[in-house]
Design an enzyme around this catalytic site. Structure first.
Site, short mmCIF file in Angstrom:
data_model
loop_
_atom_site.label_atom_id
_atom_site.label_comp_id
_atom_site.label_asym_id
_atom_site.label_seq_id
_atom_site.Cartn_x
_atom_site.Cartn_y
_atom_site.Cartn_z
CB SER A 273 -34.25 -19.80 -13.85
OG SER A 273 -33.11 -19.08 -13.42
CE LYS A 274 -28.90 -26.46 -13.00
NZ LYS A 274 -27.97 -25.85 -12.12
NE ARG A 275 -27.01 -21.06 -15.22
CZ ARG A 275 -26.47 -22.21 -14.83
NH1 ARG A 275 -26.27 -22.46 -13.55
NH2 ARG A 275 -26.11 -23.11 -15.70
CG ASP A 276 -33.25 -16.95 -10.40
OD1 ASP A 276 -32.47 -16.05 -10.78
OD2 ASP A 276 -34.27 -17.27 -11.01
N GLY A 277 -31.38 -20.15 -7.89
CA GLY A 277 -31.11 -20.96 -6.72
C GLY A 277 -29.61 -21.01 -6.44
#
Length: 518
Positions: A273-277
RNA sequence: GCUCCCAUCGUCUAGUCAGGUCAGGACGCCAGGUUUUCAUCCUGGUAACAGGGGUUCAAAUCCCCUUGGGAGUACCA
């Protein structure tokens, strides 16, 4: 001579049609890019067509700029569509919101054939049922059992239904899942799958706002656009039975399905997900994206210095492999090598390190000239610095092996451009001795005598001076490097001196001696 | 919870469909070599068939169970 068989094959493959159908709700995730890539590779390999369809049936989730972002991202990646919102084509329009009035007839068809029914339950009512079921650790589903007790046309007289609709009561149309059957499906990647119909729920096909849901629009459009292969993410697998039933209800031929495994977080579990990035410091989007609402910016592969070919290459190998040990593939090579049979079944954890490695491979494959041009542009825009093409070329040749991205050249090359502002303390302690100032000044005087200040001339002079004075190579060169570079890094000293020139070399040596005195 | 999918080194994966090479490669990591430093480069090393049962002369490979992971479970796609 063309054999009949190859003619048939040609005829068949010309009719291969695949689509990538994103929803314009924000930037495209790299998982989506990979799905599109696999569609593209599959289509091109077969000589077929690749279609871009925008699925914007949810008016509440429309995000300005998302459509442009999607097209720009594919352009950057080198993925070209044969038909779509930009390219046009004879099966348009390619934006579902513009096909709005086409869906009503198909809903009507299902209603008439008894495969669908009107439902008047409000969103709030359904919400209440779900919450109640939740507290009992159950799941509310609108199915064979529950639909008998809910507010829908199955439990009413035709007259009552007509009256409600005439009165303007909001309604949706739901698909009537057949009872007691088993839905048999075939997935190109997973094989045969079978589901009992009673576990399925009566999905909404037509929303109260007059728009179809994904499920309906998707089937109708794929049929109308003559899509032959639906290649999409695994998150759609649970809705495959519904889609199969829908095709059957319409009496249409089904396309073939292939559900791609998901891209997972590099660490831990779950979908990328975006958060992981943000958390792990790598982009999850091809291009940078600025959210128009929050103003928040998410980084992109392009802006982070990735080459599109490296990005595409990396993505292609995440879930697919050629069966050989080749890892570097151009787009044409990917098209040639690709096959759905070699797509894995299990999810792939995304590895940012390997992504960087791919970029490094592409970088070192380029000529010094090409890299130098990119770097000059970078220096100009990021550092407001201009250096000559000749100097850039020399520097790039010396240090390109040590970087993965063009922007990393700066850190490796700064000493070619600026004299050291400080001197690494550890090196000073180890390499700067009491006799060093005199030795370096003596060496400087030797270097001063060189007229043609090339790396080889410098090397020769330094070496003979070391021999004449019976000194050790290591001690002298490291002390000299300290003065010229300020740190224990960088390429061959002779090369560095040639690039910065005689005047600068001598000035650095003398300034360094002076600076290290105090 | 329920439905469906999946399971080989830390990671990406080959090998599985048509059982029979010390389970191969790449990334990462570690060590050695080269080098005036650092990096590159070269050489080597580390490290996996989730567990249990079956079938078989023989199982990573076929079957079953367990465990683990993932997805879905919206008038979102």
């Amino acid at each position: 001579m063309v054999s009949l068989q190859s003619k048939i094959q040609e005829f068949m493959s010309e009719n291969i049609r695949v689509r990538f159908a994103p929803s314009p709700t924000g930037p495209l995730h790299i998982g989506g890019v990979r799905t599109a890539l696999y569609n593209y590779l599959f289509a091109k390999k077969a000589g077929g067509k690749m279609i871009l369809r925008i699925e914007d049936t949810d008016q509440t989730r429309f995000v300005p700029g998302a459509e442009q972002y999607i097209m720009e991202a594919f352009k950057w990646c080198g993925i070209q569509f044969d038909e779509g919102i930009n390219e046009g084509g004879k099966y348009g329009p390619y934006r579902q919101s513009e096909r709005k009035n086409m869906y009503a007839d198909y809903v009507e068809q299902l209603l008439k054939s008894g495969n669908a029914y009107y439902a008047f339950d409000t969103a709030e009512e359904l919400d209440t049922y779900r919450k109640a079921a939740d507290t009992d650790k159950q799941t509310f589903i609108y199915n064979t059992e529950s639909r008998k007790k809910l507010h829908n046309s199955l439990n009413m007289s035709e007259a009552d239904v007509k009256k409600l609709i005439a009165d303007g009561t909001p309604y949706v149309v739901r698909f009537l899942i057949p009872e007691n059957t088993s839905v048999e499906m075939k997935d190109l990647i997973r094989g045969e799958i079978s589901v009992k119909s009673e576990t399925l729920d009566d999905k909404v096909l037509y929303k109260s706002d007059g728009m179809p849901t994904y499920h309906l629009a998707n089937i109708v459009d794929d049929h109308l656009m003559k899509i032959t292969h639906v290649i999409r993410g695994e998150e759609w697998l649970p809705s495959l039975p519904l889609h199969v039933l829908l095709y059957q209800a319409f009496g249409w031929n089904m396309p073939q399905f292939a559900h791609l495994p998901l891209l997972l977080k590099p660490d831990g579990n779950g979908k990328l997900s975006k958060r992981d990035g943000d958390r792990l410091g790598f982009p999850v989007f091809p291009l940078q994206w600025k959210d128009p609402k929050s103003g928040e910016t998410s980084s992109g592969y392009r802006e982070n210095g990735y080459y599109p070919a490296a990005f595409v290459n990396m993505l292609a190998l995440l879930g697919w492999n050629p069966g050989s040990e080749q890892e570097i593939f151009s787009m044409d090579e990917l098209i040639e090598a690709f096959s759905l049979e070699r797509v894995g079944k299990s999810g792939s954890k995304f590895d940012p390190e390997k992504a960087k490695w791919f970029n490094h491979q592409y970088l070192i494959k380029k000529t010094d000239q090409e890299i130098a041009e990119e770097w000059i542009a970078w220096l100009k825009s990021e550092k407001q610095l201009e250096i000559t093409a000749d100097k850039a070329l020399k520097i790039v040749g010396l240090i390109k092996e040590r970087v993965q991205f063009v922007h990393e050249l700066w850190n490796e090359a700064i000493f070619f451009i600026e004299a050291p502002e400080s001197y690494d303390e550890k090196v000073v302690k180890k390499r700067w001795k009491a006799e060093s100032p005199n030795q370096m000044e003596s060496l400087a005087q030797q270097l001063e005598t060189i007229t043609d200040f090339t790396a080889s001339a410098v090397d020769e002079k330094v070496k003979s001076w070391i021999t004449d004075n019976e000194l050790s190579m290591g001690a002298v060169m490291n002390a000299l490097r300290l003065l010229l570079v300020g740190a224990p890094k960088g390429p061959h000293l002779g090369d560095i001196m040639e690039v910065i020139g005689k005047t600068e070399s001598l000035s650095r040596i003398r300034e360094g001696i002076h600076a290290l005195q105090s």
